[in-house]
Structures are given as structure tokens and as C-alpha cells.
Scaffold this motif. Structure first.
Motif, PDB file in Angstrom:
ATOM      1  N   PHE A 111       1.402   6.646  -1.492  1.00 34.48           N
ATOM      2  CA  PHE A 111       2.647   6.360  -0.781  1.00 34.48           C
ATOM      3  C   PHE A 111       3.653   7.494  -0.955  1.00 34.48           C
ATOM      4  N   ASN A 112       3.838   7.942  -2.182  1.00 33.83           N
ATOM      5  CA  ASN A 112       4.838   8.972  -2.471  1.00 33.83           C
ATOM      6  C   ASN A 112       4.467  10.333  -1.892  1.00 33.83           C
ATOM      7  N   LYS A 113       3.186  10.570  -1.696  1.00 30.89           N
ATOM      8  CA  LYS A 113       2.736  11.823  -1.089  1.00 30.89           C
ATOM      9  C   LYS A 113       2.681  11.750   0.430  1.00 30.89           C
ATOM     10  N   ASP A 114       3.094  10.634   1.009  1.00 26.99           N
ATOM     11  CA  ASP A 114       3.048  10.423   2.458  1.00 26.99           C
ATOM     12  C   ASP A 114       1.627  10.440   3.000  1.00 26.99           C
TER      13      ASP A 114
ATOM     14  N   ALA B 285       1.585   5.159   5.331  1.00 25.34           N
ATOM     15  CA  ALA B 285       2.897   4.647   5.746  1.00 25.34           C
ATOM     16  C   ALA B 285       2.801   3.139   5.897  1.00 25.34           C
TER      17      ALA B 285
END
Length: 216
Positions: free
Chosen positions: A20-23, A26
């Protein structure tokens, strides 16, 4: 619940946050699983952001996808079929990650494999990353599209969909997803500067020979 299961649940949640944090995902996209035993799989639930997973949300299923244990309101993603195909076909594999990392997914939408051998680390760790033929999500079409690559690869692009990686444990599967996206990003950047350039074949052969040394 024993300590091993609790630790594995927490590790899956950590990986969800990293994706999630690295995209790499989504909203509610993507899914993660890990083999708990010879007959049990822990899988992320449907309809939940992987950035906000909690250990109790994970669903325990058997190798046929039947729910063994699940907290109220949680059920496995219909895309768990991809994961189960790998676990059933490859008993030595114990972790699977599906995500939509943007650079890799762009190549998947284009319908182009990542098959240029440009960087030593990528050649040693992964080699080429093939393209699995398009299948409708949640059907058996995607699991069927993986068959040509099982036992030979640990990462594929899913045509017009995203990427799937697997490994000897769930952390290895996640690391393969990072490597896949890094390869896609470098491929994109080098093309932008007209600098895409493969290593000479004799150097590629040397690097392939190193895989056994590094335990690949």
C-alpha cells in the motif's frame, strides 16, 4: 492459535502495508497469502485495503478454497484461485502476492513481457519476467494462464491486469514483487533516455551460472 500462525498473520499484514505504502495497490486491490500447513492457507480477505489489514481479518482456507476459519464478515477474495493453483502445483512454494504496481501493470496492459537482460542483479535473481495471457478475474482463466510458467518462474505479468509473484515463503514472494516493479521502472526510464541496452550474451550466461551460488 500458535505462535507461528500469529507471526505469519502479522507478516502478511506488514507486507500489505508495504504494498500500500509503495503504491503497488490502491483501495481494496491486491491479495496476499501464505501456506500455514500442508493443507491450510492464510489469505487476505476481499473488500479490505491491504494497507489496513489486521491479523484477525485473514481467512484460513484449504487447498480447494473452502473456508476453514474466518472472523465474522470476512471471506477470501475470489482471486484466491490464482494462489491455490500455485500451492497445489508447487508444494515447495509457500507465499503468493498479487498487486498492481504501476510500471509493471503498464507493461501488462501494453501486453509486453519484461525480457531484456539489462542489470546483473535482475538477471541473477529473476531472469526474464513473462506475460501470462489475459483471463477474466475471479475465473479459472488466470490460474490456467500460469501453467506454462510454474516450476520455471516466480514472477509473471498478468496481461491487462497486474502482476503475480510467488516464493519459498511469503517474504520471498513480496521481494519478487519489488524486483518485478523495479525492473519495469528501469525499463521505462531507460527507454525515456533512449538508453535501453542488454548485457552481452556471454555476460548473461555468467550471471545465470551464479544463480545456484546465490541459492536462486
Amino acid at each position: 492459535m500458535n505462535n507461528y500462525e500469529q507471526e505469519l498473520r502479522e507478516q502478511i499484514c506488514d507486507i500489505g502495508r508495504n504494498l500500500f505504502n509503495k503504491d503497488f495497490i490502491a483501495a481494496n486491490d491486491g491479495n496476499i497469502s501464505a501456506r500455514l500447513s500442508e493443507t491450510e492457507i492464510l489469505a487476505s480477505p476481499t473488500g479490505v485495503s491491504k494497507g489496513y489489514l489486521k491479523p484477525h481479518m485473514l481467512v484460513k482456507v484449504n487447498l480447494q478454497g473452502e473456508i476453514i476459519e474466518a472472523a465474522e464478515g470476512y471471506r477470501p477474495s475470489t482471486e484466491v484461485k490464482m494462489h491455490l493453483r500455485i500451492y497445489n502445483e508447487l508444494p515447495e512454494m509457500n507465499g503468493v502476492v498479487h498487486a498492481h504496481p504501476p510500471y509493471a501493470t503498464a507493461f501488462a496492459i501494453k501486453g509486453e513481457p519484461l525480457n531484456k537482460m539489462m542489470m546483473p542483479e535482475s538477471v541473477i535473481a529473476m531472469g526474464d519476467i513473462p506475460l501470462a495471457a489475459y483471463g477474466t478475474p475471479s475465473t479459472e482463466e488466470i490460474p490456467d494462464s500460469l501453467i506454462p510458467f510454474l516450476g520455471r518462474k516466480t514472477a509473471v505479468l498478468l496481461e491487462s491486469h497486474g502482476a503475480l509473484t510467488w516464493g519459498k515463503d511469503v517474504m520471498s514472494a513480496y521481494m519478487n514483487m519489488e524486483r518485478l516493479e523495479y525492473t519495469a521502472k528501469l525499463t521505462f526510464i531507460t527507454r525515456m533516455i533512449n538508453g535501453e541496452r542488454e548485457l552481452p550474451q556471454n555476460r548473461i550466461d555468467e550471471l545465470v551460472a551464479l544463480r545456484s551460488f546465490y541459492g536462486m
